[in-house]
Design an enzyme around this catalytic site. Structure first.
Site, PDB file in Angstrom:
ATOM      1  N   PHE A   1       1.347   5.239   1.054  1.00  0.00           N
ATOM      2  CA  PHE A   1       0.798   6.073   1.742  1.00  0.00           C
ATOM      3  C   PHE A   1       1.261   7.580   1.454  1.00  0.00           C
ATOM      4  CE2 PHE A   1       0.527   2.151   4.068  1.00  0.00           C
ATOM      5  CZ  PHE A   1      -0.568   2.072   4.647  1.00  0.00           C
TER       6      PHE A   1
ATOM      7  N   THR B   1       0.927  -1.311  -0.076  1.00  0.00           N
ATOM      8  CA  THR B   1       0.063  -0.049   0.018  1.00  0.00           C
ATOM      9  C   THR B   1       1.020   1.272   0.002  1.00  0.00           C
ATOM     10  OG1 THR B   1      -1.876  -0.909   1.250  1.00  0.00           O
ATOM     11  CG2 THR B   1      -1.525   1.177   1.115  1.00  0.00           C
TER      12      THR B   1
END
Length: 376
Positions: free
Chosen positions: A280, A278
């Site tokens: 960020f 992921t």
């Protein structure tokens, strides 16, 4: 006629076209000088469309192909004119003032984070800001509001996952708040199924987690016929399960969150793919560009004309830039109009890259420069 002879004929034609194209670019310079003196805009959509329509009519069945070549030529000429005129002064000045030798993580500050302690966003925030105080907020918009109110100069939120795709809410909030991306981090995500002590597989009916985490573990949930229930954050879901005391529900969360909230881990690494990551981003009201910035993010829309997006993408190719992301998102005005999210590799200290963004900022509707930053 043999192939070699045909190719030789093409080379002869190309040798005639090149001087004409160079002559055309030379005249474009004079057009730019004329427009500078009279304060005229570079783009004249009506004239360009008239030229393209005329080309199509004159070229018959080859009209579409030849008009595409003419369109690229006009885009190149317009790029040259923008460079001469020095368009996009507001963006140029903002970028010049934003470039700094300092690191965003160099000082002890407060950082707003989506979720609770031991969540994935918390982990990314602590890696990016190892000496800072992390303040937790339940919703993404609460993080934006905290930064907007000055409770923290930076906020950390997830923006994209390698399995489940973009976090669209984050992009929508970026447009609404007009913030900048000043940093990013790509974190490996390993999900666990966790529950209270005494819970058994066969007794679990519902699994709580963030929608992105549920999507990343969709195959596991389908295999066991669990019902996924949306929750604000993976670690927050673990906290909820712990406080509920129930043994018929579970959470998808990181190992550290399970440990913190006293849950037992029923199964590890339940995500669909092993290399699950992921991204960020660090958001800020202030534009900051570190010297090692290597990625640029934009949001823009295009006019409803044939080939408009194709022509914009051609401008990136013309500048030698590598797009790493292109995604559409409804504007939400009821007319099926779309924003386009774009990431590409580059640094605005490069003249061609700066010229391109300045040109696009003058020409495209809803153009938003999100930032030039380094992704760790």
């Amino acid at each position: 006629m043999e192939l070699l002879e045909l190719r030789k004929k093409i080379d002869e034609i190309d040798s005639k076209i090149i001087p004409l194209l160079l002559e055309r670019m030379g005249i474009s310079k004079k057009v730019a000088e004329y427009k500078v003196k009279r304060g005229m805009p570079v783009l004249n959509e009506q004239r360009e469309q008239e030229i393209l329509d005329n080309v199509k009519e004159r070229c018959g069945e080859q009209g579409d192909a030849v008009s595409t070549v003419f369109a690229a030529t006009m885009d190149a000429s317009r790029e040259l004119q923008h460079r001469i005129i020095g368009g996009g002064k507001e963006l140029r000045n903002a970028v010049h003032e934003a470039i700094t030798k300092e690191k965003i993580s160099s000082s002890r500050i407060s950082v707003a984070c989506a979720g609770v302690s031991e969540g994935n966003t918390d982990k990314a925030a602590r890696i990016l800001f190892p000496e800072s105080e992390i303040k937790y907020y339940s919703r993404f918009e609460d993080v934006f509001e905290a930064v907007n109110r000055g409770e923290a100069p930076y906020g950390v939120i997830p923006i994209e996952n390698s399995t489940a795709g973009s976090v669209h809410e984050a992009y929508d909030l970026m447009m609404r708040y007009k913030f900048y991306v000043v940093g990013a981090y790509s974190l490996e995500i390993n999900h666990c199924l966790c529950a209270n002590k005494g819970a058994k597989y066969e007794e679990i009916n519902e699994v709580y987690s963030h929608p992105q985490a549920l999507a990343q573990c969709s195959e596991f949930l389908r295999h066991f016929d669990f019902t996924g229930v949306n929750y604000s954050n993976t670690a927050a879901a673990a906290k909820y399960i712990s406080e509920s005391g129930r043994t018929d529900i579970a959470a998808i969360c990181p190992k550290d969150a399970a440990k913190k909230y006293g849950l037992k881990i029923l199964k590890t690494e339940i995500q669909n793919i092993s290399n699950n990551r992921t991204r960020f981003i660090v958001i800020s009201k202030k534009l900051i560009i570190e010297e090692n910035a290597d990625k640029i993010s934009l949001i823009f829309s295009v006019s409803h004309t044939t080939g408009s997006l194709y022509r914009v993408l051609g401008r990136f190719s013309m500048a030698g830039l590598n797009l790493t992301k292109l995604e559409s998102r409804p504007i939400g005005n009821g007319d099926f109009d779309y924003y386009f999210y774009t990431d590409f590799l580059g640094n605005l200290k490069d003249g061609k890259t700066m010229d391109l963004l300045c040109a696009l900022s003058c020409e495209l509707p809803n153009f938003k420069f999100l930032g030039n930053y380094h992704e760790y």
